[in-house]
Write a protein that holds these residues in place. Structure first.
Motif, PDB file in Angstrom:
ATOM      1  N   GLU A 144      -4.391   1.335   8.525  1.00 24.33           N
ATOM      2  CA  GLU A 144      -3.575   2.293   7.758  1.00 24.33           C
ATOM      3  C   GLU A 144      -4.178   2.598   6.398  1.00 24.33           C
ATOM      4  O   GLU A 144      -4.060   3.719   5.901  1.00 24.33           O
ATOM      5  N   VAL A 145      -4.740   1.580   5.770  1.00 27.44           N
ATOM      6  CA  VAL A 145      -5.261   1.765   4.407  1.00 27.44           C
ATOM      7  C   VAL A 145      -6.789   1.673   4.450  1.00 27.44           C
ATOM      8  O   VAL A 145      -7.336   0.631   4.830  1.00 27.44           O
ATOM      9  N   HIS A 205      -9.573  -4.771   3.853  1.00 27.84           N
ATOM     10  CA  HIS A 205      -8.648  -5.863   3.520  1.00 27.84           C
ATOM     11  C   HIS A 205      -8.573  -6.829   4.689  1.00 27.84           C
ATOM     12  O   HIS A 205      -8.674  -6.423   5.848  1.00 27.84           O
ATOM     13  N   HIS A 221      -5.965  -9.525   6.311  1.00 24.64           N
ATOM     14  CA  HIS A 221      -4.604 -10.062   6.332  1.00 24.64           C
ATOM     15  C   HIS A 221      -4.700 -11.570   6.582  1.00 24.64           C
ATOM     16  O   HIS A 221      -5.396 -11.992   7.520  1.00 24.64           O
ATOM     17  N   ASN A 271      -8.180  -5.055  10.360  1.00 25.30           N
ATOM     18  CA  ASN A 271      -8.108  -3.848  11.196  1.00 25.30           C
ATOM     19  C   ASN A 271      -9.130  -2.829  10.694  1.00 25.30           C
ATOM     20  O   ASN A 271      -9.262  -2.621   9.485  1.00 25.30           O
ATOM     21  N   ASP A 278       1.654  -8.747   1.053  1.00 25.63           N
ATOM     22  CA  ASP A 278       1.870  -7.510   1.809  1.00 25.63           C
ATOM     23  C   ASP A 278       3.298  -7.010   1.546  1.00 25.63           C
ATOM     24  O   ASP A 278       4.249  -7.793   1.522  1.00 25.63           O
ATOM     25  N   ILE A 279       3.443  -5.720   1.340  1.00 22.78           N
ATOM     26  CA  ILE A 279       4.746  -5.137   0.993  1.00 22.78           C
ATOM     27  C   ILE A 279       5.725  -5.197   2.176  1.00 22.78           C
ATOM     28  O   ILE A 279       6.940  -5.140   1.984  1.00 22.78           O
ATOM     29  N   ILE A 331      -5.813   0.818  14.376  1.00 24.02           N
ATOM     30  CA  ILE A 331      -4.724   1.388  13.566  1.00 24.02           C
ATOM     31  C   ILE A 331      -4.799   0.865  12.119  1.00 24.02           C
ATOM     32  O   ILE A 331      -3.841   0.332  11.574  1.00 24.02           O
TER      33      ILE A 331
HETATM   34  P1  AMP Z   1      -3.681  -2.066   7.977  1.00 26.87           P
HETATM   35  O1  AMP Z   1      -2.869  -1.472   9.067  1.00 26.87           O
HETATM   36  O2  AMP Z   1      -4.533  -3.227   8.439  1.00 26.87           O
HETATM   37  O3  AMP Z   1      -4.471  -1.023   7.223  1.00 26.87           O
HETATM   38  O4  AMP Z   1      -2.659  -2.744   6.972  1.00 26.87           O
HETATM   39  C1  AMP Z   1      -2.217  -2.161   5.789  1.00 26.87           C
HETATM   40  C2  AMP Z   1      -1.204  -3.098   5.207  1.00 26.87           C
HETATM   41  O5  AMP Z   1      -0.971  -2.718   3.865  1.00 26.87           O
HETATM   42  C3  AMP Z   1       0.165  -3.083   5.913  1.00 26.87           C
HETATM   43  O6  AMP Z   1       0.467  -4.394   6.374  1.00 26.87           O
HETATM   44  C4  AMP Z   1       1.126  -2.613   4.823  1.00 26.87           C
HETATM   45  O7  AMP Z   1       2.382  -3.263   4.884  1.00 26.87           O
HETATM   46  C5  AMP Z   1       0.365  -2.988   3.556  1.00 26.87           C
HETATM   47  N1  AMP Z   1       0.708  -2.194   2.375  1.00 26.87           N
HETATM   48  C6  AMP Z   1       0.804  -0.845   2.277  1.00 26.87           C
HETATM   49  N2  AMP Z   1       1.098  -0.487   1.012  1.00 26.87           N
HETATM   50  C7  AMP Z   1       1.169  -1.641   0.298  1.00 26.87           C
HETATM   51  C8  AMP Z   1       1.444  -1.948  -1.071  1.00 26.87           C
HETATM   52  N3  AMP Z   1       1.703  -0.991  -1.964  1.00 26.87           N
HETATM   53  N4  AMP Z   1       1.453  -3.238  -1.457  1.00 26.87           N
HETATM   54  C9  AMP Z   1       1.206  -4.216  -0.554  1.00 26.87           C
HETATM   55  N5  AMP Z   1       0.924  -4.001   0.734  1.00 26.87           N
HETATM   56  C10 AMP Z   1       0.914  -2.730   1.162  1.00 26.87           C
END
Ligand code: AMP
Length: 126
Positions: free
Chosen positions: A105-106, A110, A112, A97, A35-36, A103
């Motif tokens: 985000e992506v 995925h 975690h 998530n 994770d970034i 929440i």
């Molecule tokens: P979520 O809120 O469960 O969708 O988590 C998205 C995760 O993706 C967050 O923990 C971010 O830090 C991680 N993230 C976003 N962009 C990148 C990236 N380019 N490389 C690795 N992790 C990322």
């Protein structure tokens, strides 16, 4: 409503090689990378290579082969990172998530894997 996959999400770009990642594991159907913005000393994301929005989308529509590969990849990441209690690790949390209440985000499914320190209780009561 059904599932709608956004081909321009950041993990789709990682899978296409358009942006870099710190790969932990790659299998036929899955990719795991750091994770970034890590929330703990161990913070790895495992994604399927297929276009699935969320865990429920994956559970509904992925093939058995993809599901087995993905589940085994999670196990392998736990071994690689040393968080497994069965191998002397101190445990971890796996989180997927999904949607706005969680929440997410992506919008590419995925999981975690977070560990390497005490993570406190699972969900705040607020
Ligand atoms: P979520 O809120 O469960 O969708 O988590 C998205 C995760 O993706 C967050 O923990 C971010 O830090 C991680 N993230 C976003 N962009 C990148 C990236 N380019 N490389 C690795 N992790 C990322």
């Amino acid at each position: 409503m059904g599932y709608s996959y956004d081909e321009n999400n950041i993990f789709a770009k990682i899978l296409r090689g358009e942006i870099p990642n710190k790969t932990v594991l790659e299998t036929a159907h899955s990719l795991a990378f750091e994770d970034i913005s890590p929330a703990a000393p161990v913070h790895v994301l495992i994604i399927p290579k297929g276009p699935y929005v969320s865990v429920d989308h994956f559970a509904d529509e992925a093939t058995d082969e993809e599901i087995i590969d993905y589940t085994r990849a999670i196990g392998e990441v736990c071994k690689i990172t040393g968080v497994q209690p069965s191998s002397g690790g101190t445990g971890f949390r796996s989180i997927a998530n999904t949607g706005s209440d969680a929440i997410q985000e992506v919008p590419h499914f995925h999981t975690h894997i977070i560990g390497g320190r005490n993570l406190g209780r699972m969900i705040s009561q607020a």
